[in-house]
Design a protein around this motif. Structure first.
Motif, PDB file in Angstrom:
ATOM      1  N   PRO A  16      20.964  62.235   0.357  1.00 21.54           N
ATOM      2  CA  PRO A  16      21.753  62.881  -0.690  1.00 21.54           C
ATOM      3  C   PRO A  16      22.706  63.938  -0.131  1.00 21.54           C
ATOM      4  O   PRO A  16      22.468  64.500   0.937  1.00 21.54           O
ATOM      5  CB  PRO A  16      20.690  63.521  -1.596  1.00 21.54           C
ATOM      6  CG  PRO A  16      19.445  63.622  -0.762  1.00 21.54           C
ATOM      7  CD  PRO A  16      19.518  62.509   0.230  1.00 21.54           C
ATOM      8  N   LEU A  17      23.768  64.175  -0.862  1.00 22.59           N
ATOM      9  CA  LEU A  17      24.803  65.093  -0.413  1.00 22.59           C
ATOM     10  C   LEU A  17      24.270  66.513  -0.227  1.00 22.59           C
ATOM     11  O   LEU A  17      23.470  66.991  -1.030  1.00 22.59           O
ATOM     12  CB  LEU A  17      25.924  65.149  -1.454  1.00 22.59           C
ATOM     13  CG  LEU A  17      26.887  63.973  -1.552  1.00 22.59           C
ATOM     14  CD1 LEU A  17      27.900  64.230  -2.654  1.00 22.59           C
ATOM     15  CD2 LEU A  17      27.593  63.714  -0.231  1.00 22.59           C
ATOM     16  N   SER A  18      24.755  67.164   0.810  1.00 25.02           N
ATOM     17  CA  SER A  18      24.462  68.590   0.972  1.00 25.02           C
ATOM     18  C   SER A  18      25.231  69.322  -0.120  1.00 25.02           C
ATOM     19  O   SER A  18      26.201  68.787  -0.678  1.00 25.02           O
ATOM     20  CB  SER A  18      24.915  69.074   2.348  1.00 25.02           C
ATOM     21  OG  SER A  18      26.327  69.042   2.423  1.00 25.02           O
ATOM     22  N   GLU A  19      24.849  70.543  -0.391  1.00 22.16           N
ATOM     23  CA  GLU A  19      25.522  71.332  -1.420  1.00 22.16           C
ATOM     24  C   GLU A  19      27.004  71.511  -1.066  1.00 22.16           C
ATOM     25  O   GLU A  19      27.876  71.435  -1.926  1.00 22.16           O
ATOM     26  CB  GLU A  19      24.810  72.693  -1.557  1.00 22.16           C
ATOM     27  CG  GLU A  19      24.935  73.350  -2.909  1.00 22.16           C
ATOM     28  CD  GLU A  19      24.944  72.382  -4.104  1.00 22.16           C
ATOM     29  OE1 GLU A  19      23.999  71.562  -4.226  1.00 22.16           O
ATOM     30  OE2 GLU A  19      25.889  72.450  -4.905  1.00 22.16           O
ATOM     31  N   GLU A  20      27.259  71.694   0.223  1.00 16.36           N
ATOM     32  CA  GLU A  20      28.630  71.909   0.706  1.00 16.36           C
ATOM     33  C   GLU A  20      29.512  70.663   0.492  1.00 16.36           C
ATOM     34  O   GLU A  20      30.641  70.759   0.006  1.00 16.36           O
ATOM     35  CB  GLU A  20      28.550  72.251   2.198  1.00 16.36           C
ATOM     36  CG  GLU A  20      29.818  72.746   2.816  1.00 16.36           C
ATOM     37  CD  GLU A  20      29.704  72.859   4.341  1.00 16.36           C
ATOM     38  OE1 GLU A  20      30.646  73.356   4.957  1.00 16.36           O
ATOM     39  OE2 GLU A  20      28.669  72.416   4.906  1.00 16.36           O
ATOM     40  N   ASP A  21      28.961  69.498   0.845  1.00 20.25           N
ATOM     41  CA  ASP A  21      29.717  68.251   0.683  1.00 20.25           C
ATOM     42  C   ASP A  21      29.970  67.961  -0.800  1.00 20.25           C
ATOM     43  O   ASP A  21      31.056  67.526  -1.197  1.00 20.25           O
ATOM     44  CB  ASP A  21      28.964  67.062   1.304  1.00 20.25           C
ATOM     45  CG  ASP A  21      28.973  67.129   2.824  1.00 20.25           C
ATOM     46  OD1 ASP A  21      29.838  67.818   3.398  1.00 20.25           O
ATOM     47  OD2 ASP A  21      28.099  66.482   3.444  1.00 20.25           O
ATOM     48  N   ARG A  22      28.949  68.208  -1.599  1.00 19.74           N
ATOM     49  CA  ARG A  22      29.036  67.976  -3.034  1.00 19.74           C
ATOM     50  C   ARG A  22      30.129  68.837  -3.672  1.00 19.74           C
ATOM     51  O   ARG A  22      30.956  68.383  -4.447  1.00 19.74           O
ATOM     52  CB  ARG A  22      27.672  68.328  -3.630  1.00 19.74           C
ATOM     53  CG  ARG A  22      27.453  67.979  -5.038  1.00 19.74           C
ATOM     54  CD  ARG A  22      26.115  68.600  -5.487  1.00 19.74           C
ATOM     55  NE  ARG A  22      26.272  69.068  -6.850  1.00 19.74           N
ATOM     56  CZ  ARG A  22      26.168  68.262  -7.892  1.00 19.74           C
ATOM     57  NH1 ARG A  22      25.853  67.008  -7.738  1.00 19.74           N
ATOM     58  NH2 ARG A  22      26.377  68.718  -9.105  1.00 19.74           N
ATOM     59  N   LYS A  23      30.136  70.105  -3.256  1.00 22.59           N
ATOM     60  CA  LYS A  23      31.120  71.061  -3.768  1.00 22.59           C
ATOM     61  C   LYS A  23      32.537  70.622  -3.375  1.00 22.59           C
ATOM     62  O   LYS A  23      33.459  70.646  -4.188  1.00 22.59           O
ATOM     63  CB  LYS A  23      30.772  72.447  -3.189  1.00 22.59           C
ATOM     64  CG  LYS A  23      31.693  73.568  -3.589  1.00 22.59           C
ATOM     65  CD  LYS A  23      31.275  74.144  -4.940  1.00 22.59           C
ATOM     66  CE  LYS A  23      32.104  75.346  -5.359  1.00 22.59           C
ATOM     67  NZ  LYS A  23      33.555  75.199  -5.271  1.00 22.59           N
ATOM     68  N   LEU A  24      32.695  70.222  -2.113  1.00 23.48           N
ATOM     69  CA  LEU A  24      34.018  69.804  -1.641  1.00 23.48           C
ATOM     70  C   LEU A  24      34.508  68.581  -2.427  1.00 23.48           C
ATOM     71  O   LEU A  24      35.660  68.553  -2.888  1.00 23.48           O
ATOM     72  CB  LEU A  24      33.979  69.482  -0.143  1.00 23.48           C
ATOM     73  CG  LEU A  24      35.273  68.881   0.437  1.00 23.48           C
ATOM     74  CD1 LEU A  24      36.445  69.856   0.318  1.00 23.48           C
ATOM     75  CD2 LEU A  24      35.086  68.452   1.884  1.00 23.48           C
ATOM     76  N   LEU A  25      33.631  67.611  -2.604  1.00 24.31           N
ATOM     77  CA  LEU A  25      34.034  66.392  -3.303  1.00 24.31           C
ATOM     78  C   LEU A  25      34.387  66.687  -4.768  1.00 24.31           C
ATOM     79  O   LEU A  25      35.359  66.134  -5.303  1.00 24.31           O
ATOM     80  CB  LEU A  25      32.930  65.326  -3.191  1.00 24.31           C
ATOM     81  CG  LEU A  25      33.239  63.935  -3.744  1.00 24.31           C
ATOM     82  CD1 LEU A  25      34.559  63.372  -3.218  1.00 24.31           C
ATOM     83  CD2 LEU A  25      32.098  62.964  -3.405  1.00 24.31           C
ATOM     84  N   LEU A  26      33.644  67.579  -5.392  1.00 17.95           N
ATOM     85  CA  LEU A  26      33.967  67.952  -6.776  1.00 17.95           C
ATOM     86  C   LEU A  26      35.289  68.718  -6.849  1.00 17.95           C
ATOM     87  O   LEU A  26      36.077  68.529  -7.781  1.00 17.95           O
ATOM     88  CB  LEU A  26      32.833  68.766  -7.411  1.00 17.95           C
ATOM     89  CG  LEU A  26      31.534  67.978  -7.706  1.00 17.95           C
ATOM     90  CD1 LEU A  26      30.443  68.910  -8.207  1.00 17.95           C
ATOM     91  CD2 LEU A  26      31.784  66.849  -8.709  1.00 17.95           C
ATOM     92  N   ASP A  27      35.555  69.548  -5.849  1.00 21.16           N
ATOM     93  CA  ASP A  27      36.844  70.263  -5.798  1.00 21.16           C
ATOM     94  C   ASP A  27      37.995  69.270  -5.616  1.00 21.16           C
ATOM     95  O   ASP A  27      39.076  69.445  -6.190  1.00 21.16           O
ATOM     96  CB  ASP A  27      36.859  71.287  -4.653  1.00 21.16           C
ATOM     97  CG  ASP A  27      36.041  72.536  -4.972  1.00 21.16           C
ATOM     98  OD1 ASP A  27      35.660  72.731  -6.141  1.00 21.16           O
ATOM     99  OD2 ASP A  27      35.769  73.314  -4.034  1.00 21.16           O
ATOM    100  N   MET A  28      37.769  68.240  -4.811  1.00 17.74           N
ATOM    101  CA  MET A  28      38.790  67.201  -4.593  1.00 17.74           C
ATOM    102  C   MET A  28      39.061  66.453  -5.901  1.00 17.74           C
ATOM    103  O   MET A  28      40.211  66.191  -6.260  1.00 17.74           O
ATOM    104  CB  MET A  28      38.320  66.208  -3.508  1.00 17.74           C
ATOM    105  CG  MET A  28      38.337  66.790  -2.100  1.00 17.74           C
ATOM    106  SD  MET A  28      37.283  65.864  -0.928  1.00 17.74           S
ATOM    107  CE  MET A  28      37.887  64.189  -1.106  1.00 17.74           C
TER     108      MET A  28
END
Ligand code: CO
Length: 186
Positions: A26-38
């Protein structure tokens, strides 16, 4: 991350040519945040008032390498003429598992948030493709059977994972060569 026309990496920066790697799930919090920002960037970019205020160039897709992060993540949103979302994905590790021999191209050519110069010409891609990956929006593994504009957008975004830009595909000798067997998308 603040994503706007200032922070998006341009093709003058060699980072844009870097290959992206698979992302741990599962996505790390950092990756998840970046993808949602994108995803938010793409959504907001086609709303005129927000785009103007926040310096966003209108787009239908963005990939993580365009923010300097060499990870296989991309956000895609297609809206209808009224601005309603028709198709949206926030994809992790998307992979083309099959593509048609038949080719297609956009009549008006392609654009890219990382490309500011004009590059005219047709970009031939597969008319249809199947893409497999994890989608954060639906929180599911998805199999996308794409054709038409979506197929073009997916191939454009997945090219970013290989450091390939749309104009790499333009025939240098004859940029507007018309392949009679290819589908022209208006
Ligand atoms: Co692009």
């Amino acid at each position: 991350m603040i994503i706007n026309n200032e922070t998006i990496i341009k093709d003058s920066d060699p980072i844009i040519r870097k290959r992206s790697s698979d992302v741990a799930l599962p996505l790390s919090e950092e990756d998840r945040k970046l993808l949602l920002d994108m995803h938010k960037y793409v959504y907001d970019s086609t709303i005129e008032e927000i785009a103007e205020k926040e310096n966003l160039r209108p787009a239908v897709g963005i990939s993580a390498i365009q923010l300097g992060v060499p990870k296989k993540m991309t956000a895609i949103i297609l809206k209808d003429s009224e601005g309603n979302v028709e198709t949206e994905y926030a994809l992790v590790n998307p992979k083309i598992i099959s593509s048609s021999v038949e080719q297609a191209y956009l009549k008006n050519g392609e654009g890219c948030l990382s490309v500011e110069d004009e590059h005219e010409g047709y970009i031939y891609r597969s008319a249809r493709c199947k893409v497999k990956g994890y989608d954060l929006i639906s929180d599911k593994d998805v199999l996308i059977k794409a054709e038409g504009y979506l197929a073009i957008v997916l191939q454009h975004e997945l090219d970013h994972f290989k450091g390939v830009l749309f104009y790499d595909h333009i025939n240098k000798k004859d940029p507007f060569y018309e392949d009679p067997d290819a589908v022209c998308i208006e």
